[in-house]
Motif scaffolding. Structure first.
Motif, PDB file in Angstrom:
ATOM      1  N   PHE A  14       0.833  -1.201   0.000  1.00  0.00           N
ATOM      2  CA  PHE A  14       0.000   0.000   0.000  1.00  0.00           C
ATOM      3  C   PHE A  14       0.864   1.246   0.000  1.00  0.00           C
ATOM      4  CE2 PHE A  14      -2.853  -3.033   2.031  1.00  0.00           C
ATOM      5  CZ  PHE A  14      -4.073  -2.739   1.440  1.00  0.00           C
ATOM      6  N   ASP A  15       0.534   2.177  -0.862  1.00  0.00           N
ATOM      7  CA  ASP A  15       1.060   3.530  -0.745  1.00  0.00           C
ATOM      8  C   ASP A  15       0.352   4.156   0.452  1.00  0.00           C
ATOM      9  OD1 ASP A  15       2.404   5.964  -1.604  1.00  0.00           O
ATOM     10  OD2 ASP A  15       0.424   6.641  -2.246  1.00  0.00           O
ATOM     11  N   ILE A  16       0.958   5.119   1.100  1.00  0.00           N
ATOM     12  CA  ILE A  16       0.335   5.758   2.265  1.00  0.00           C
ATOM     13  C   ILE A  16      -0.486   6.974   1.853  1.00  0.00           C
ATOM     14  CG2 ILE A  16       0.776   6.965   4.438  1.00  0.00           C
ATOM     15  CD1 ILE A  16       3.149   5.104   4.900  1.00  0.00           C
ATOM     16  N   VAL A  50       1.879  -7.069   5.285  1.00  0.00           N
ATOM     17  CA  VAL A  50       1.506  -5.731   4.830  1.00  0.00           C
ATOM     18  C   VAL A  50       2.765  -4.883   4.748  1.00  0.00           C
ATOM     19  CG1 VAL A  50       0.167  -3.653   5.335  1.00  0.00           C
ATOM     20  CG2 VAL A  50      -0.781  -5.910   5.896  1.00  0.00           C
ATOM     21  N   ILE A  51       3.018  -4.354   3.553  1.00  0.00           N
ATOM     22  CA  ILE A  51       4.172  -3.487   3.327  1.00  0.00           C
ATOM     23  C   ILE A  51       3.651  -2.132   2.871  1.00  0.00           C
ATOM     24  CG2 ILE A  51       6.297  -3.141   1.998  1.00  0.00           C
ATOM     25  CD1 ILE A  51       6.346  -6.263   1.729  1.00  0.00           C
ATOM     26  N   LEU A  52       4.065  -1.084   3.562  1.00  0.00           N
ATOM     27  CA  LEU A  52       3.653   0.269   3.214  1.00  0.00           C
ATOM     28  C   LEU A  52       4.778   0.968   2.481  1.00  0.00           C
ATOM     29  CD1 LEU A  52       1.863   1.317   6.539  1.00  0.00           C
ATOM     30  CD2 LEU A  52       0.924   0.127   4.547  1.00  0.00           C
ATOM     31  N   LEU A  53       4.403   1.741   1.464  1.00  0.00           N
ATOM     32  CA  LEU A  53       5.352   2.459   0.619  1.00  0.00           C
ATOM     33  C   LEU A  53       5.051   3.947   0.704  1.00  0.00           C
ATOM     34  CD1 LEU A  53       4.816   0.234  -2.554  1.00  0.00           C
ATOM     35  CD2 LEU A  53       6.525  -0.090  -0.763  1.00  0.00           C
ATOM     36  N   THR A  54       6.106   4.760   0.732  1.00  0.00           N
ATOM     37  CA  THR A  54       5.878   6.200   0.782  1.00  0.00           C
ATOM     38  C   THR A  54       7.085   6.978   0.283  1.00  0.00           C
ATOM     39  OG1 THR A  54       5.187   8.039   2.194  1.00  0.00           O
ATOM     40  CG2 THR A  54       6.617   6.397   3.214  1.00  0.00           C
ATOM     41  N   ARG A  61       9.281   9.243   9.888  1.00  0.00           N
ATOM     42  CA  ARG A  61       8.985   7.864  10.306  1.00  0.00           C
ATOM     43  C   ARG A  61       8.248   7.808  11.652  1.00  0.00           C
ATOM     44  NH1 ARG A  61      10.423   2.603   9.324  1.00  0.00           N
ATOM     45  NH2 ARG A  61      11.871   3.221   7.684  1.00  0.00           N
ATOM     46  N   GLU A  62       8.793   8.428  12.679  1.00  0.00           N
ATOM     47  CA  GLU A  62       8.216   8.302  14.019  1.00  0.00           C
ATOM     48  C   GLU A  62       6.769   8.807  14.050  1.00  0.00           C
ATOM     49  OE1 GLU A  62       8.992   9.701  18.633  1.00  0.00           O
ATOM     50  OE2 GLU A  62      10.621   9.867  17.176  1.00  0.00           O
ATOM     51  N   TYR A  75       1.141  -3.264  10.011  1.00  0.00           N
ATOM     52  CA  TYR A  75       2.044  -3.413   8.878  1.00  0.00           C
ATOM     53  C   TYR A  75       3.256  -4.207   9.344  1.00  0.00           C
ATOM     54  CZ  TYR A  75       4.318   0.385  11.332  1.00  0.00           C
ATOM     55  OH  TYR A  75       4.907   1.146  12.307  1.00  0.00           O
ATOM     56  N   ASP A  76       3.958  -4.758   8.382  1.00  0.00           N
ATOM     57  CA  ASP A  76       5.176  -5.498   8.684  1.00  0.00           C
ATOM     58  C   ASP A  76       6.419  -4.677   8.387  1.00  0.00           C
ATOM     59  OD1 ASP A  76       4.141  -8.327   9.371  1.00  0.00           O
ATOM     60  OD2 ASP A  76       3.037  -7.768   7.573  1.00  0.00           O
ATOM     61  N   LYS A  77       6.340  -3.860   7.343  1.00  0.00           N
ATOM     62  CA  LYS A  77       7.473  -3.000   6.967  1.00  0.00           C
ATOM     63  C   LYS A  77       6.940  -1.723   6.337  1.00  0.00           C
ATOM     64  CE  LYS A  77      10.731  -6.726   5.922  1.00  0.00           C
ATOM     65  NZ  LYS A  77      11.318  -6.771   7.215  1.00  0.00           N
ATOM     66  N   ILE A  78       7.708  -0.644   6.504  1.00  0.00           N
ATOM     67  CA  ILE A  78       7.425   0.609   5.791  1.00  0.00           C
ATOM     68  C   ILE A  78       8.708   1.031   5.098  1.00  0.00           C
ATOM     69  CG2 ILE A  78       6.699   3.014   5.886  1.00  0.00           C
ATOM     70  CD1 ILE A  78       5.307   2.519   8.473  1.00  0.00           C
ATOM     71  N   LEU A  79       8.601   1.355   3.826  1.00  0.00           N
ATOM     72  CA  LEU A  79       9.736   1.880   3.069  1.00  0.00           C
ATOM     73  C   LEU A  79       9.512   3.374   2.855  1.00  0.00           C
ATOM     74  CD1 LEU A  79      10.025  -0.944   0.382  1.00  0.00           C
ATOM     75  CD2 LEU A  79      11.327  -0.705   2.504  1.00  0.00           C
ATOM     76  N   PHE A  80      10.402   4.190   3.385  1.00  0.00           N
ATOM     77  CA  PHE A  80      10.335   5.648   3.253  1.00  0.00           C
ATOM     78  C   PHE A  80      11.281   6.127   2.162  1.00  0.00           C
ATOM     79  CE2 PHE A  80       8.558   5.058   7.424  1.00  0.00           C
ATOM     80  CZ  PHE A  80       7.708   6.129   7.607  1.00  0.00           C
ATOM     81  N   GLY A  81      11.059   7.336   1.679  1.00  0.00           N
ATOM     82  CA  GLY A  81      11.971   7.983   0.754  1.00  0.00           C
ATOM     83  C   GLY A  81      11.967   7.408  -0.650  1.00  0.00           C
TER      84      GLY A  81
END
Length: 122
Positions: A14-16, A50-54, A61-62, A75-81
């Motif tokens: 999912f995109d945020i 669940v992986i979030l993308l942004t 992040r916080e 979610y299990d992971k979030i990828l930032f940037g």
């Protein structure tokens, strides 16, 4: 949008911004969860990932994680940037013919409306 899926555990990407929360709300006073998001996430089986993308910077992040936790978005992971361009899912189908790659597009800031039907024959 209706998805007919197998009984196998799934990976959701999912995109945020604009998908789960109001686009750029974090820049304009705070995130706002879009309609349908909490209900959808509450129905995800625990064995699904669940992986979030942004494209949000790592510095957010916080604040982002606190908002998601407060609103029950697991979610299990979030990828930032990540880049702001297209996101492309590439996956191989199973030899049985089961389609392993699905993409759902939605209008920015529209409610999240995905109906999942599980087909045990797949």
């Amino acid at each position: 949008m209706e998805l007919t899926l197998s009984t196998l555990p799934k990976t959701w990407l999912f995109d945020i911004d604009g998908t789960l929360v109001k686009h750029n709300g974090y820049k304009e006073g705070g995130d706002v969860l879009l309609p349908g998001v909490a209900g959808f996430f509450s129905k995800l089986p625990p064995e699904d990932a669940v992986i979030l993308l942004t494209a949000r910077p790592e510095a957010s992040r916080e604040e982002t994680e606190q908002f998601l936790q407060k609103n029950g978005i697991r979610y299990d992971k979030i990828l930032f940037g990540l880049p702001t361009g297209e996101r492309i899912l590439v996956n191989d189908d199973k030899p049985t013919g089961l389609s392993m790659g699905h993409a759902v597009r939605k209008d920015r800031d529209a409610p999240l409306s995905i109906d999942v039907r599980i087909d045990s024959a797949l």
